[in-house]
Design a protein around this motif. Structure first.
Motif, PDB file in Angstrom:
ATOM      1  N   VAL A 354     -41.470  10.191  54.044  1.00 35.26           N
ATOM      2  CA  VAL A 354     -41.390  10.613  55.591  1.00 35.26           C
ATOM      3  C   VAL A 354     -40.401  11.974  55.808  1.00 35.26           C
ATOM      4  N   LYS A 355     -40.304  12.723  56.771  1.00 36.70           N
ATOM      5  CA  LYS A 355     -39.556  13.647  57.170  1.00 36.70           C
ATOM      6  C   LYS A 355     -38.968  13.087  58.202  1.00 36.70           C
ATOM      7  N   CYS A 356     -37.653  13.048  58.142  1.00 36.57           N
ATOM      8  CA  CYS A 356     -36.637  12.751  59.342  1.00 36.57           C
ATOM      9  C   CYS A 356     -35.450  13.668  59.300  1.00 36.57           C
ATOM     10  N   SER A 357     -35.028  13.956  60.517  1.00 39.12           N
ATOM     11  CA  SER A 357     -33.800  14.856  60.515  1.00 39.12           C
ATOM     12  C   SER A 357     -33.265  14.401  61.885  1.00 39.12           C
ATOM     13  N   HIS A 358     -31.758  14.453  61.762  1.00 40.63           N
ATOM     14  CA  HIS A 358     -31.110  14.235  63.061  1.00 40.63           C
ATOM     15  C   HIS A 358     -29.784  14.994  62.944  1.00 40.63           C
ATOM     16  N   GLY A 359     -29.336  15.392  64.006  1.00 42.79           N
ATOM     17  CA  GLY A 359     -28.210  16.260  64.253  1.00 42.79           C
ATOM     18  C   GLY A 359     -27.389  15.974  65.614  1.00 42.79           C
ATOM     19  N   SER A 360     -26.094  16.352  65.691  1.00 42.09           N
ATOM     20  CA  SER A 360     -25.683  16.115  66.850  1.00 42.09           C
ATOM     21  C   SER A 360     -24.259  16.926  66.860  1.00 42.09           C
ATOM     22  N   SER A 361     -24.057  17.607  68.036  1.00 41.96           N
ATOM     23  CA  SER A 361     -23.053  18.673  68.442  1.00 41.96           C
ATOM     24  C   SER A 361     -22.315  18.625  69.687  1.00 41.96           C
ATOM     25  N   THR A 362     -21.045  18.482  69.888  1.00 47.34           N
ATOM     26  CA  THR A 362     -20.381  18.417  71.101  1.00 47.34           C
ATOM     27  C   THR A 362     -19.420  19.479  71.012  1.00 47.34           C
ATOM     28  N   GLY A 363     -19.188  20.145  72.063  1.00 45.06           N
ATOM     29  CA  GLY A 363     -18.242  21.414  72.180  1.00 45.06           C
ATOM     30  C   GLY A 363     -18.012  21.882  73.378  1.00 45.06           C
ATOM     31  N   ALA A 364     -16.944  22.795  73.479  1.00 43.34           N
ATOM     32  CA  ALA A 364     -16.736  23.467  74.808  1.00 43.34           C
ATOM     33  C   ALA A 364     -17.377  24.963  74.930  1.00 43.34           C
ATOM     34  N   LEU A 365     -17.417  25.635  75.700  1.00 46.02           N
ATOM     35  CA  LEU A 365     -18.134  26.887  75.754  1.00 46.02           C
ATOM     36  C   LEU A 365     -16.940  27.722  74.736  1.00 46.02           C
ATOM     37  N   GLU A 366     -18.004  28.618  74.206  1.00 51.60           N
ATOM     38  CA  GLU A 366     -17.345  29.351  73.188  1.00 51.60           C
ATOM     39  C   GLU A 366     -16.363  30.636  73.700  1.00 51.60           C
ATOM     40  N   PRO A 367     -15.424  30.560  73.189  1.00 49.08           N
ATOM     41  CA  PRO A 367     -14.363  31.713  73.877  1.00 49.08           C
ATOM     42  C   PRO A 367     -15.087  33.216  73.656  1.00 49.08           C
ATOM     43  N   ASP A 368     -15.530  33.380  72.464  1.00 45.37           N
ATOM     44  CA  ASP A 368     -15.844  34.529  71.901  1.00 45.37           C
ATOM     45  C   ASP A 368     -17.375  34.828  72.615  1.00 45.37           C
ATOM     46  N   ALA A 369     -17.992  33.890  72.945  1.00 49.33           N
ATOM     47  CA  ALA A 369     -19.002  34.452  73.786  1.00 49.33           C
ATOM     48  C   ALA A 369     -18.623  34.754  75.349  1.00 49.33           C
ATOM     49  N   LEU A 370     -17.593  34.068  75.716  1.00 48.14           N
ATOM     50  CA  LEU A 370     -17.262  34.230  77.161  1.00 48.14           C
ATOM     51  C   LEU A 370     -16.632  35.679  77.114  1.00 48.14           C
ATOM     52  N   PHE A 371     -15.903  36.228  76.025  1.00 47.32           N
ATOM     53  CA  PHE A 371     -15.347  37.274  76.030  1.00 47.32           C
ATOM     54  C   PHE A 371     -16.296  38.522  76.045  1.00 47.32           C
ATOM     55  N   TYR A 372     -17.443  38.132  75.276  1.00 47.29           N
ATOM     56  CA  TYR A 372     -18.494  39.050  75.059  1.00 47.29           C
ATOM     57  C   TYR A 372     -19.275  39.334  76.227  1.00 47.29           C
ATOM     58  N   ILE A 373     -19.427  38.211  77.109  1.00 50.05           N
ATOM     59  CA  ILE A 373     -20.113  38.613  78.350  1.00 50.05           C
ATOM     60  C   ILE A 373     -19.063  39.335  79.375  1.00 50.05           C
ATOM     61  N   ARG A 374     -17.818  38.973  79.340  1.00 50.15           N
ATOM     62  CA  ARG A 374     -16.906  39.533  80.267  1.00 50.15           C
ATOM     63  C   ARG A 374     -16.783  41.025  79.980  1.00 50.15           C
ATOM     64  N   SER A 375     -16.803  41.246  78.428  1.00 49.76           N
ATOM     65  CA  SER A 375     -16.763  42.629  77.943  1.00 49.76           C
ATOM     66  C   SER A 375     -17.594  43.633  78.513  1.00 49.76           C
ATOM     67  N   ARG A 376     -18.728  43.048  79.393  1.00 48.65           N
ATOM     68  CA  ARG A 376     -19.845  43.892  79.637  1.00 48.65           C
ATOM     69  C   ARG A 376     -19.831  43.811  81.359  1.00 48.65           C
ATOM     70  N   GLY A 377     -18.632  43.469  81.712  1.00 56.06           N
ATOM     71  CA  GLY A 377     -18.588  43.501  83.259  1.00 56.06           C
ATOM     72  C   GLY A 377     -18.949  42.318  84.170  1.00 56.06           C
ATOM     73  N   ILE A 378     -19.076  41.238  83.453  1.00 54.12           N
ATOM     74  CA  ILE A 378     -19.219  39.950  84.087  1.00 54.12           C
ATOM     75  C   ILE A 378     -18.218  39.233  84.282  1.00 54.12           C
ATOM     76  N   ASP A 379     -17.939  38.794  85.545  1.00 49.23           N
ATOM     77  CA  ASP A 379     -16.608  38.023  85.835  1.00 49.23           C
ATOM     78  C   ASP A 379     -16.566  36.644  85.054  1.00 49.23           C
ATOM     79  N   GLN A 380     -15.594  36.193  85.127  1.00 47.52           N
ATOM     80  CA  GLN A 380     -15.447  34.689  84.292  1.00 47.52           C
ATOM     81  C   GLN A 380     -16.265  33.753  84.756  1.00 47.52           C
ATOM     82  N   ASP A 381     -16.311  33.293  85.968  1.00 47.26           N
ATOM     83  CA  ASP A 381     -17.010  32.164  86.517  1.00 47.26           C
ATOM     84  C   ASP A 381     -18.695  32.662  86.169  1.00 47.26           C
ATOM     85  N   SER A 382     -19.021  33.797  86.181  1.00 46.72           N
ATOM     86  CA  SER A 382     -20.480  33.958  86.393  1.00 46.72           C
ATOM     87  C   SER A 382     -20.833  34.175  84.664  1.00 46.72           C
ATOM     88  N   ALA A 383     -19.593  34.247  83.832  1.00 49.84           N
ATOM     89  CA  ALA A 383     -20.014  34.323  82.355  1.00 49.84           C
ATOM     90  C   ALA A 383     -20.226  33.028  81.949  1.00 49.84           C
TER      91      ALA A 383
END
Lengths: 421, 246
Positions: A354-383
């Motif tokens: 058989v071919k079976c796989s599973h995965g799980s992840s739980t986390g908060a929003l990535e601070p680096d991703a938020l910074f990246y978006i904000r560095s393009r002029g988009i405010d925090q809530d919109s980011a």
């Protein structure tokens, strides 16, 4: 452990004259089993993370004729206006508001039992299956005959309304005969204070038939929604399930997919959005009994406030089910410190090839991703909103019907707007 | 345009920048060179407003205004852009949607009319052509599954679309093959004019061969130890950083 109110209510349902007495033994058997086991507590593995005390203390009563609508019901506010719809209001079928697309044969529960010589499978996988069988009402059975492809989607709209503590136990059977197809939307809406929905949808998909089932649970935040879904898949059949849950104080989906003949495929997907004190639970079991079947489980949750969630996914591969291809994924996004997710993807494999796989992840929003978006002029809530939308969009984008996709996107955007801070 | 004065900044109580002075005038391209750990990335992060850094002394003036208290989006809207060393990938966030949201945030802030989908597409397609990028970029999720070169090109696409007044290029050449490097350098060079300024942060002089900065600074242990013309970069290439260490 047993809620007392149920005894009185059970007698009431037996006394209803318009139900055939032939159903009584079936009800009685289920009720007795339910009473014997009681409602599960947290010691029970399948219910470890879901507290049922609200149901135990609930004092719910079954829906009476008086609980039907007093005024004309306006269903246009629930969207999907172009769809043929079966309307069930506080457990009562609204014939005048209901229509079905061409090609679907509708039977009452009783007719369906007769049609099947009273050999209808009554699921007993969970206590809520038993409870549904004991109290089943508002029964609808849909039969799609051989080679009939129903192009227009059919919606079953469950509306709950009023201040009474009502328990409703709809029983829906859907039979797709060989090479037929259907798109079904199960939509839960309403503004009531207290309400316990314990509905069962039992689906049988014959050879090469296809069922797409979209479940939208947007009940008010004081209600409880227990959805019991059972699907049996025959050779080469396809089942696609897309669930979108954002309502209810307690919502649980028990989905059991049995792939009993070769070449069957199922794709089970879900997106849950919760905030405040909501608790949304997805209990998804795929059982491979036959070779050459594929299954996927892809569930995501976005949690805010003090809300909690559960993903309990199990993929079982029986020893005859060689060449199974199965994968499970559960990803969760926590938008607040107090939100809690319990993720438990499981594989149970008795076959060797058989071919079976599973995965799980739980986390908060990535601070680096938020910074990246904000560095393009988009405010925090919109980011934040951008990232939340991105996280959930995978599930929504997969919906094929434009109207359904737009409808759900709309709900999702509204939720994001309310919860972006 | 950008005036950094005696800047001391650090993270987790550790001072990384130990008194940086840097003045970039309109139209100038400055390069900051330094080894790993010299404080190059800290400098670019502090200018663009990444959280987690503590500025203990000094100031950053942009058009004569101190920006160190400004949130990142305010700096961006004022015309500061950074091309990231490691652009973040964002599954599910469509590249077009993202870029359009960024451009419209800028237009809205400037009191100009926001672009609709068609207007935006026309604009961005021109930029794509300049960078030898095909339109499939627009359908993809931001940086998701992009190769190193594609990510850097996507950064330049964002720069060309958002039209900043000062662009910080943080290790833009890392992970690029020579063809990609030329395309990117070409994109940057075309964007240069007498108004726009650049701060190019780099390890190697490789990129500077194509960009020709006006001033080259050498950053060692959080301090600018030497500044000079573009020939300083060549000298560093030849001798390494060692000869500048005290």
């Amino acid at each position: 452990m047993m809620p007392n109110y149920l005894h009185t209510e059970f007698q009431k349902i037996l006394d209803r004259e318009y139900f055939s007495k032939k159903v009584h033994p079936i009800r009685r058997k289920a009720f007795d089993s339910f009473i014997e086991d009681g409602l599960p507590d947290k010691k029970c593995e399948d219910w470890r993370f879901t507290d049922l005390s609200a149901i135990k203390k609930g004092n719910y009563r079954i829906s009476e004729i008086d609980d039907g609508p007093t005024n004309k019901v306006n269903i246009s506010k629930y969207g999907l206006e172009s769809f043929n719809t079966i309307v069930i209001y506080n457990g009562h079928l609204q014939q005048d508001l209901s229509s079905v697309p061409k090609g679907i044969k509708i039977l009452s529960n009783l007719e369906y039992m007769e049609h099947n010589n009273w050999k209808v499978n009554q699921p007993d996988m969970s206590p809520f299956d038993l409870l549904n069988t004991a109290f089943m009402d508002s029964g609808i059975c849909l039969v799609i005959e051989r080679r009939i492809e129903v192009d227009a989607p059919l919606r079953i709209l469950f509306i709950c309304s009023g201040d009474e503590k009502i328990m409703i136990s709809p029983r829906i059977h859907i039979d797709l005969e060989e090479s037929s197809s259907l798109t079904l939307v199960e939509q839960h809406v309403g503004d009531c204070n207290e309400y316990l929905y314990n509905g069962s949808v039992i689906m049988n998909i014959e050879d090469n038939a296809q069922l797409e089932h979209i479940r939208i649970q947007n009940n008010s935040k004081t209600t409880i929604n227990m959805g019991n879904l059972h699907v049996t898949q025959h050779q080469g059949s396809n089942f696609t399930f897309n669930q979108f849950t954002l309502g209810g104080r307690l919502g649980r989906t028990n989905l059991y997919a049995d792939l009993i003949e070769k070449g069957a495929n199922c794709s089970l997907n879900g997106l849950s959005l919760s905030n405040d004190d909501q608790h949304l639970d997805a209990h998804i079991i795929t059982n491979h009994h036959a070779p050459h079947c594929t299954s996927t489980q892809n569930f995501k949750s976005i949690l805010k406030g003090r809300s909690s969630g559960v993903f309990n996914g199990r993929s079982i591969v029986q020893n005859k089910a060689q060449k199974t291809d199965s994968n499970q994924s559960n990803k969760n996004l926590l938008l607040s410190k107090d939100a809690l997710m319990n993720s438990n993807p499981q594989l149970e494999i008795y076959a060797h090839d058989v071919k079976c796989s599973h995965g799980s992840s739980t986390g908060a929003l990535e601070p680096d991703a938020l910074f990246y978006i904000r560095s393009r002029g988009i405010d925090q809530d919109s980011a934040r909103a951008l990232l939340v939308r991105g996280f959930g969009s995978e599930i929504i984008e997969a919906l094929e019907n434009n109207e359904i996709r737009d409808h759900i996107t709309n709900y999702f955007n509204q939720w994001i707007d309310k919860n972006k801070q | 345009m950008l005036n950094i004065k005696d800047l001391h900044a650090g993270v987790d109580g550790k001072e990384i920048l130990q008194g940086v002075d840097l003045c970039i005038n309109p139209g100038e391209m400055h390069a900051v060179m330094g080894r790993n750990g010299s404080g190059k990335s800290t400098l670019s992060n502090v200018i663009t407003g990444k959280e987690g850094y503590n500025i203990s002394k000094g100031d950053i003036l942009y058009k004569n205004e101190s920006i160190i208290e400004w949130p990142p989006e305010k700096r961006a809207l004022a015309g500061i852009f950074m091309s990231f060393q490691y652009p973040v990938s964002m599954p599910g966030v469509n590249n077009t949607y993202f870029l359009k949201a960024a451009l419209n945030a800028k237009l809205k802030n400037a009191g100009e009319k926001e672009l609709d989908a068609a207007g935006f597409l026309k604009l961005v397609k021109e930029k794509l052509t300049e960078l030898n990028m095909d339109t499939s970029y627009l359908q993809r999720a931001v940086n998701e599954g992009f190769s190193g070169g594609e990510k850097k090109r996507n950064e330049i696409l964002q720069m060309l679309t958002l039209e900043p007044e000062i662009a910080i290029m943080d290790e833009t050449d890392s992970g690029l093959d020579i063809d990609a490097l030329k395309i990117i350098a070409n994109g940057i060079n075309k964007y240069r004019n007498s108004e726009r300024s650049f701060l190019v942060i780099t390890h190697y002089q490789r990129l500077l061969r194509y960009l020709e900065p006006d001033v080259v600074h050498v950053l060692i242990d959080g301090k600018v130890v030497r500044s000079g013309g573009k020939e300083l970069a060549l000298e560093l290439e030849e001798k390494g950083y060692h000869w500048l260490e005290s």
